[in-house]
Design a protein around this motif. Structure first.
Motif, PDB file in Angstrom:
ATOM      1  N   PHE A 132      -0.482   8.815  19.336  1.00 55.18           N
ATOM      2  CA  PHE A 132      -0.231  10.211  18.961  1.00 55.18           C
ATOM      3  C   PHE A 132      -1.321  10.757  18.044  1.00 55.18           C
ATOM      4  N   GLY A 133      -2.332   9.921  17.764  1.00 53.90           N
ATOM      5  CA  GLY A 133      -3.442  10.370  16.935  1.00 53.90           C
ATOM      6  C   GLY A 133      -3.283  10.076  15.448  1.00 53.90           C
ATOM      7  N   GLU A 134      -2.254   9.323  15.083  1.00 52.19           N
ATOM      8  CA  GLU A 134      -2.055   8.979  13.668  1.00 52.19           C
ATOM      9  C   GLU A 134      -3.165   8.028  13.232  1.00 52.19           C
ATOM     10  N   ILE A 135      -3.883   8.388  12.173  1.00 50.83           N
ATOM     11  CA  ILE A 135      -4.988   7.549  11.712  1.00 50.83           C
ATOM     12  C   ILE A 135      -4.623   6.718  10.482  1.00 50.83           C
ATOM     13  N   ASP A 136      -3.546   7.092   9.796  1.00 48.10           N
ATOM     14  CA  ASP A 136      -3.135   6.311   8.623  1.00 48.10           C
ATOM     15  C   ASP A 136      -2.452   5.018   9.069  1.00 48.10           C
ATOM     16  N   PRO A 137      -2.665   3.941   8.315  1.00 54.49           N
ATOM     17  CA  PRO A 137      -2.077   2.642   8.680  1.00 54.49           C
ATOM     18  C   PRO A 137      -0.607   2.546   8.249  1.00 54.49           C
ATOM     19  N   ILE A 138       0.227   3.366   8.837  1.00 54.21           N
ATOM     20  CA  ILE A 138       1.627   3.484   8.423  1.00 54.21           C
ATOM     21  C   ILE A 138       2.400   2.183   8.586  1.00 54.21           C
ATOM     22  N   CYS A 139       2.070   1.385   9.565  1.00 52.18           N
ATOM     23  CA  CYS A 139       2.818   0.149   9.820  1.00 52.18           C
ATOM     24  C   CYS A 139       2.187  -1.081   9.181  1.00 52.18           C
ATOM     25  N   ASP A 140       1.029  -0.929   8.558  1.00 51.76           N
ATOM     26  CA  ASP A 140       0.323  -2.081   7.991  1.00 51.76           C
ATOM     27  C   ASP A 140       0.545  -2.159   6.488  1.00 51.76           C
ATOM     28  N   ASP A 141       0.792  -3.350   6.004  1.00 50.62           N
ATOM     29  CA  ASP A 141       0.900  -3.581   4.574  1.00 50.62           C
ATOM     30  C   ASP A 141      -0.243  -4.481   4.159  1.00 50.62           C
ATOM     31  N   GLY A 142      -0.708  -4.294   2.969  1.00 51.03           N
ATOM     32  CA  GLY A 142      -1.862  -5.047   2.494  1.00 51.03           C
ATOM     33  C   GLY A 142      -1.575  -6.505   2.228  1.00 51.03           C
ATOM     34  N   GLU A 143      -2.596  -7.271   2.271  1.00 51.89           N
ATOM     35  CA  GLU A 143      -2.606  -8.662   1.824  1.00 51.89           C
ATOM     36  C   GLU A 143      -1.580  -9.577   2.495  1.00 51.89           C
ATOM     37  N   GLY A 144      -1.116  -9.221   3.682  1.00 54.95           N
ATOM     38  CA  GLY A 144      -0.287 -10.137   4.453  1.00 54.95           C
ATOM     39  C   GLY A 144       1.170 -10.253   4.041  1.00 54.95           C
ATOM     40  N   ARG A 145       1.640  -9.469   3.087  1.00 52.57           N
ATOM     41  CA  ARG A 145       3.061  -9.504   2.715  1.00 52.57           C
ATOM     42  C   ARG A 145       3.878  -8.751   3.750  1.00 52.57           C
ATOM     43  N   SER A 146       5.070  -9.207   3.977  1.00 53.43           N
ATOM     44  CA  SER A 146       5.934  -8.477   4.904  1.00 53.43           C
ATOM     45  C   SER A 146       6.504  -7.254   4.197  1.00 53.43           C
ATOM     46  N   ARG A 147       6.783  -6.249   4.974  1.00 52.07           N
ATOM     47  CA  ARG A 147       7.374  -5.038   4.402  1.00 52.07           C
ATOM     48  C   ARG A 147       8.747  -5.342   3.818  1.00 52.07           C
ATOM     49  N   ALA A 148       9.490  -6.236   4.438  1.00 53.40           N
ATOM     50  CA  ALA A 148      10.810  -6.618   3.913  1.00 53.40           C
ATOM     51  C   ALA A 148      10.669  -7.235   2.525  1.00 53.40           C
ATOM     52  N   ASP A 149       9.664  -8.061   2.327  1.00 57.35           N
ATOM     53  CA  ASP A 149       9.425  -8.675   1.021  1.00 57.35           C
ATOM     54  C   ASP A 149       9.028  -7.617  -0.008  1.00 57.35           C
ATOM     55  N   ILE A 150       8.180  -6.691   0.399  1.00 58.92           N
ATOM     56  CA  ILE A 150       7.762  -5.601  -0.485  1.00 58.92           C
ATOM     57  C   ILE A 150       8.977  -4.748  -0.861  1.00 58.92           C
ATOM     58  N   HIS A 151       9.813  -4.416   0.120  1.00 56.47           N
ATOM     59  CA  HIS A 151      11.016  -3.630  -0.148  1.00 56.47           C
ATOM     60  C   HIS A 151      11.933  -4.357  -1.118  1.00 56.47           C
ATOM     61  N   SER A 152      12.064  -5.657  -0.963  1.00 57.17           N
ATOM     62  CA  SER A 152      12.919  -6.440  -1.862  1.00 57.17           C
ATOM     63  C   SER A 152      12.436  -6.333  -3.308  1.00 57.17           C
TER      64      SER A 152
ATOM     65  N   ASP B  88       0.854  -1.176   0.000  1.00 54.61           N
ATOM     66  CA  ASP B  88       0.000   0.000   0.000  1.00 54.61           C
ATOM     67  C   ASP B  88       0.892   1.228   0.000  1.00 54.61           C
ATOM     68  N   HIS B  89       0.282   2.390  -0.018  1.00 56.56           N
ATOM     69  CA  HIS B  89       1.055   3.620  -0.179  1.00 56.56           C
ATOM     70  C   HIS B  89       2.147   3.782   0.875  1.00 56.56           C
ATOM     71  N   PHE B  90       1.976   3.271   2.064  1.00 58.12           N
ATOM     72  CA  PHE B  90       2.966   3.456   3.125  1.00 58.12           C
ATOM     73  C   PHE B  90       4.050   2.385   3.130  1.00 58.12           C
ATOM     74  N   SER B  91       3.967   1.439   2.227  1.00 64.19           N
ATOM     75  CA  SER B  91       4.931   0.331   2.204  1.00 64.19           C
ATOM     76  C   SER B  91       6.339   0.766   1.854  1.00 64.19           C
ATOM     77  N   PHE B  92       6.520   1.960   1.320  1.00 61.08           N
ATOM     78  CA  PHE B  92       7.868   2.436   1.017  1.00 61.08           C
ATOM     79  C   PHE B  92       8.622   2.825   2.282  1.00 61.08           C
ATOM     80  N   LEU B  93       7.900   3.084   3.361  1.00 63.01           N
ATOM     81  CA  LEU B  93       8.518   3.496   4.616  1.00 63.01           C
ATOM     82  C   LEU B  93       9.300   2.350   5.242  1.00 63.01           C
ATOM     83  N   PRO B  94      10.238   2.650   6.136  1.00 61.89           N
ATOM     84  CA  PRO B  94      10.974   1.577   6.821  1.00 61.89           C
ATOM     85  C   PRO B  94      10.035   0.683   7.617  1.00 61.89           C
ATOM     86  N   GLU B  95      10.518  -0.495   7.929  1.00 66.55           N
ATOM     87  CA  GLU B  95       9.734  -1.412   8.756  1.00 66.55           C
ATOM     88  C   GLU B  95       9.532  -0.788  10.131  1.00 66.55           C
TER      89      GLU B  95
END
Length: 152
Positions: free
Chosen positions: A114-134, A95-102
């Motif tokens: 802190f009131g952040e409503i965007d899912p900054i730490c969540d990636d779609g469809e169960g893929r790990s962020r490391a896999d997406i980054h790769s 998802d759009h936030f997947s470019f961010l660090p793990e």
């Protein structure tokens, strides 16, 4: 003009109605730039079609997500279709936030506190962020290797 229209024009105390249009719309061509990789380019609907058609360098557009899940503000398939030397790819399961660090353990909860409503730490469809980054690294590397080859 109502308050909503005024707020859309005034961003961070900058009144967009007062920007020097000629300077804003000037060419910023830099001949040192030989290629570009654009990942979820913001404001995708605001790009000028004629301007895109004039770009002479190779451009690789990458969207994070699958068709139908990519936010309209960053969807780049139309941009790639207009630029003469462009490619387009998507990274499924991202998802759009997947470019961010793990995120570190507890990061999502801390952001929410802190009131952040965007899912900054969540990636779609169960893929790990490391896999997406790769996958993203491979796409960027491939684009740059194709366009920035050393002359023989």
């Amino acid at each position: 003009m109502d308050a909503v229209e005024t707020r859309l024009i005034e961003v961070d105390k900058v009144d967009l109605r007062k920007i020097d249009r000629a300077r804003f719309e000037q060419s910023n061509l830099d001949r040192r730039v030989k290629s570009a990789v654009l990942i979820d380019p913001g404001g995708a609907q605001a790009y000028d079609a004629e301007s895109l058609k004039e770009i002479a360098i190779p451009m690789a557009f990458i969207n994070l997500g699958s068709p139908g899940t990519i936010p309209a503000a960053v969807i780049a398939s139309g941009l790639a279709a207009l630029a003469p030397h462009a490619s387009y790819a998507t990274v499924a399961g991202a998802d759009h936030f997947s470019f961010l660090p793990e995120c570190k353990e507890g990061g999502a909860e801390l952001l929410k506190s802190f009131g952040e409503i965007d899912p900054i730490c969540d990636d779609g469809e169960g893929r790990s962020r490391a896999d997406i980054h790769s996958e993203l690294i491979d796409l960027v590397r491939e684009a740059l290797q194709l366009t920035l080859k050393e002359p023989s």
